[in-house]
Every structure is written in structure tokens, then in C-alpha cells.
Design a protein around this motif. Structure first.
Motif, mmCIF file in Angstrom:
data_model
loop_
_atom_site.group_PDB
_atom_site.id
_atom_site.type_symbol
_atom_site.label_atom_id
_atom_site.label_comp_id
_atom_site.label_asym_id
_atom_site.label_seq_id
_atom_site.Cartn_x
_atom_site.Cartn_y
_atom_site.Cartn_z
ATOM 1 N N ASN A 260 24.359 -12.273 -5.741
ATOM 2 C CA ASN A 260 24.725 -11.431 -4.602
ATOM 3 C C ASN A 260 25.517 -12.177 -3.539
ATOM 4 O OD1 ASN A 260 23.386 -9.131 -5.557
ATOM 5 N ND2 ASN A 260 21.420 -9.895 -4.808
ATOM 6 N N GLY A 288 22.723 -8.868 5.456
ATOM 7 C CA GLY A 288 21.546 -8.416 4.726
ATOM 8 C C GLY A 288 21.471 -8.958 3.308
ATOM 9 N N LYS A 289 22.638 -9.244 2.675
ATOM 10 C CA LYS A 289 22.631 -9.754 1.302
ATOM 11 C C LYS A 289 21.948 -11.108 1.214
ATOM 12 C CE LYS A 289 26.692 -7.357 -0.548
ATOM 13 N NZ LYS A 289 28.029 -7.528 -1.194
ATOM 14 N N LYS A 292 18.156 -10.629 1.605
ATOM 15 C CA LYS A 292 17.546 -10.087 0.389
ATOM 16 C C LYS A 292 17.491 -11.144 -0.708
ATOM 17 C CE LYS A 292 18.977 -5.326 1.349
ATOM 18 N NZ LYS A 292 19.847 -4.196 0.931
ATOM 19 N N ILE A 295 14.546 -13.361 -0.056
ATOM 20 C CA ILE A 295 13.286 -12.708 -0.458
ATOM 21 C C ILE A 295 13.129 -12.776 -1.971
ATOM 22 C CG2 ILE A 295 12.061 -10.507 -0.519
ATOM 23 C CD1 ILE A 295 13.413 -9.827 2.159
ATOM 24 N N GLU A 296 14.229 -12.536 -2.706
ATOM 25 C CA GLU A 296 14.188 -12.615 -4.174
ATOM 26 C C GLU A 296 13.868 -14.038 -4.631
ATOM 27 O OE1 GLU A 296 17.184 -12.034 -8.028
ATOM 28 O OE2 GLU A 296 17.845 -11.443 -6.017
ATOM 29 N N ALA A 312 14.251 -15.337 6.469
ATOM 30 C CA ALA A 312 14.855 -14.082 6.020
ATOM 31 C C ALA A 312 14.624 -12.970 7.036
ATOM 32 C CB ALA A 312 14.293 -13.687 4.662
ATOM 33 N N LEU A 316 17.418 -10.693 9.124
ATOM 34 C CA LEU A 316 17.419 -9.233 9.147
ATOM 35 C C LEU A 316 17.408 -8.703 10.577
ATOM 36 C CD1 LEU A 316 14.971 -8.384 6.219
ATOM 37 C CD2 LEU A 316 17.448 -8.028 6.282
#
Length: 378
Positions: A260, A288-289, A292, A295-296, A312, A316
């Protein structure tokens, strides 16, 4: 365009107004691209011909009277809301270069502040004023003044030129509500002269209150540069770590994540002095990418860090804030990007929440002391 391609070589027939406008627009967007299109075989007027068409406008450093005349003429037929606007100014470095202007019979390339006079110092900065419509139904922009300076325009001259700018706008019937600039050192020093404070972010001119604000995107750039310099930022009881962002990006580069982060490169983390000013690149790091992906990375165990989710979450929060500040449309798919009327409860809540914890934005200085960061908005 078709007419230009069908035009025979060495044609004595003059170019039409539409052909002239098309050529000038392309040449304005990119002179090098214009030359490249001519080299590939496209029939386009010679660059010197285009420059002569542009040179017919008698524009010299200072306020551009032609722009004010055109604005006054156009606004006479428009409703009052079309006259709502702000004044923006910015400054950038330019190459030192002198040349003789046969049109004005003088040597140009020296410091020239228009109504404030010319000096013998070689200019290496250009200072520009623009007027921008702020009503969503009437989005317009017009360059109304430019000046050449040695290094940069000092705060006293900025204030003098700004007040002249406001007077000229008032003369043609504009309703100027605010001024917008970045957080350059000289711009911040204008606070004292205009009596602007955090509690009263406005100044009076001719009986009207003019709001003094900063460009929110440049504030994000300042925040990113602080993060790159100090490695972490303390905000609202949490900490954003640069190391967590780099570790997630490294994992994505190794193909361990959902790929991403192709829009983020090594330059984002190791920019030079010029690249640090890139606003779009700064938004990528607070997008936001990336949050995310962090988080992944935590869920898959690809990055071992106790602060990964906390970082993270900080990203955000800043991303939501920039979306709320980017309210340049009446309606948007992202509700945070819609304008800030009373009924837009979500956007207003984000901004009001930020104002409550903005003073907590701090970094840890080299001497071990906490340093307060400038607020993203005045």
C-alpha cells in the motif's frame, strides 16, 4: 489544435486568437514540454513568437494594475458573495540574473519592491500576492502583485505592501476577509506589527477585521520536518515515533505487506533542504494508508514495537485533522472534507478537539528539555 497542424510552413496568414491562446497556455504550463512537442513534429508557434505575444502586456514588479482592472470589470456583473476573497502571499528563491529590457530601457534583475523602490542589490527571491475567491460557488484566483528582493522581504515591508494590497482590493469593491501565508520567519514577525495574537488572530484595517491565518498544509510540513529532526513528537498524551513509520515502510518494501506504500519513497525520510518544502510528500507520511499499513504490520507481527499502534493512532488523528481543514467543497464523499457549516458536526468536532490539545504538541530537544511546537492553525 487541428488548425495548427494543417497550417502550411512559412504561412503568412496570422494566427487566430484561439491558436495564440492555446500556444501561450501550453508554453506557460511547461516551456520545456512545449519545446519537446515541437521537436516531435507538432506544428506550434516558435517560442520567441509566443514570448512576444506575452510581452505585449506591460507588467513590471509591483502591483499589477491590469489585474485589478480586469477584476473590477468582471465583478460588476456578479453577486456580492463572488467578491468574498482572501489575500495570499508567498516567497520563493530565484536565480540571480541581470539582463537589459529594451521595452523599459533598463537593466532588470535587481531588488525591486515596486512602490517601495529599487536598490542596487541583486535579487534572489520573488514575493507574490494573489487574491482568491472563498465562496464555493465562485472559485477564482488572480495574481495581483510580484516583487523581487534580496534574500527576502523584511517584516516592515511585508506589512506596508499588505496594507497597500488591502486598500487596492477595497477600491475595486472586493470583500477581503482574511490573509493566508506560511510560517516563514518574516511572516511570523509580522504578528507584533499587526498586533495579532493567538487569542485575537486578526487585525483591523480601515475599520474592518482581517483574520490572519496560516496555510494548514504548510503546518503539516512543519510538523513532518520536526518529526524528521527529533525522531518523535508528543501529542495529546501519546507519542508518534519516526522509527515505527520507517520500520513499517521497510516491511512494505520487502513485500511483506499489501503493497500500500508505493507512494512513499526513501526521499520522504531523508529529504534535502528543497525536498523538505514539498507539501504533498508531507501529507503522504500523515496519510491513512501508512496508518493502516502500521496496523497490518502489528497484526502480522512484521514489526516488533510496543508503540506501533500508538504511532498509527497519532497519524490517523493528524490525517483526520488535515481532512477537516481541507474543507474546500460544499459536499464530499469524505464528510470531513465538506465545508464547516453548523450542521457538519463531525468536522467541527475534529477541529474543536484539536484546539483543546494543540498546546501539547512538543518535541524533546537536544538538551533534554521539552520544546513546544507551533500550532497547526492560529
Amino acid at each position: 489544435m487541428i488548425g495548427l497542424q494543417m497550417r502550411p510552413n512559412n504561412c503568412a496568414q496570422p494566427y487566430t486568437d484561439a491558436q495564440k491562446l492555446l500556444a501561450m497556455q501550453w508554453y506557460y504550463y511547461s516551456a520545456s514540454c512545449y519545446d519537446r512537442m515541437r521537436q516531435t513534429g507538432l506544428q506550434l508557434p516558435h517560442p520567441r513568437t509566443v514570448e512576444k505575444w506575452v510581452a505585449k502586456y506591460d507588467v513590471a514588479p509591483g502591483f499589477i494594475e491590469l489585474s485589478f482592472q480586469d477584476l473590477e470589470k468582471d465583478l460588476k456583473t456578479l453577486p456580492p458573495e463572488a467578491k468574498l476573497c482572501n489575500v495570499k502571499w508567498d516567497e520563493m528563491s530565484c536565480k540571480e540574473f541581470e539582463e537589459y529590457s529594451s521595452k523599459h530601457d533598463l537593466i532588470v534583475g535587481f531588488e525591486d519592491l515596486g512602490p517601495l523602490g529599487i536598490t542596487q542589490n541583486r535579487a534572489n527571491h520573488v514575493f507574490v500576492f494573489t487574491l482568491n475567491g472563498i465562496h464555493t460557488s465562485y472559485r477564482w484566483r488572480q495574481v495581483v502583485g510580484f516583487f523581487f528582493a534580496r534574500h527576502s522581504v523584511n517584516r516592515k515591508n511585508i506589512v506596508i505592501l499588505l496594507k497597500m494590497m488591502l486598500d487596492k482590493g477595497e477600491e475595486i469593491g472586493l470583500d477581503i476577509r482574511m490573509t493566508v501565508c506560511d510560517q516563514g520567519t518574516r511572516n511570523i514577525k509580522c504578528y507584533n506589527l499587526l498586533k495579532v495574537t493567538a487569542q485575537k488572530p486578526s487585525f483591523e484595517h480601515n475599520g474592518e477585521q482581517i483574520i490572519f491565518i496560516h496555510d494548514c498544509y504548510h503546518e503539516v510540513t512543519n510538523l513532518v520536518n520536526a518529526l524528521l529532526k527529533y525522531g518523535k513528537i508528543f501529542m495529546n498524551g501519546k507519542v508518534l515515533y519516526l522509527s515505527d513509520m520507517k520500520a513499517t515502510w521497510d516491511a512494505d518494501q520487502r513485500g511483506k505487506l499489501s503493497n500500500n506504500l508505493n507512494h512513499i519513497t526513501e526521499v520522504h525520510f531523508y529529504p534535502n533542504s528543497f525536498q523538505k518544502m514539498n507539501v504533498e510528500r508531507s501529507r503522504h507520511l500523515f496519510g491513512g494508508k501508512l496508518a493502516k499499513a502500521m496496523i497490518e504490520a502489528h497484526e502480522k507481527g512484521l514489526v516488533v514495537s510496543e508503540t506501533l499502534l500508538e504511532s498509527a493512532e497519532c497519524i490517523l488523528v493528524i490525517n483526520r485533522l488535515t481532512d477537516a481543514a481541507d474543507s474546500n467543497k460544499t459536499r464530499d464523499i469524505n464528510p470531513l472534507k465538506s465545508a464547516l457549516p453548523t450542521e457538519n458536526v463531525e468536522s467541527r468536532a475534529v477541529v474543536e478537539d484539536f484546539l483543546s490539545w494543540a498546546p501539547s504538541l512538543k518535541v524533546l530537544g537536544k538538551n533534554g528539555c521539552m520544546k513546544t511546537l507551533p500550532c497547526l492553525m492560529v
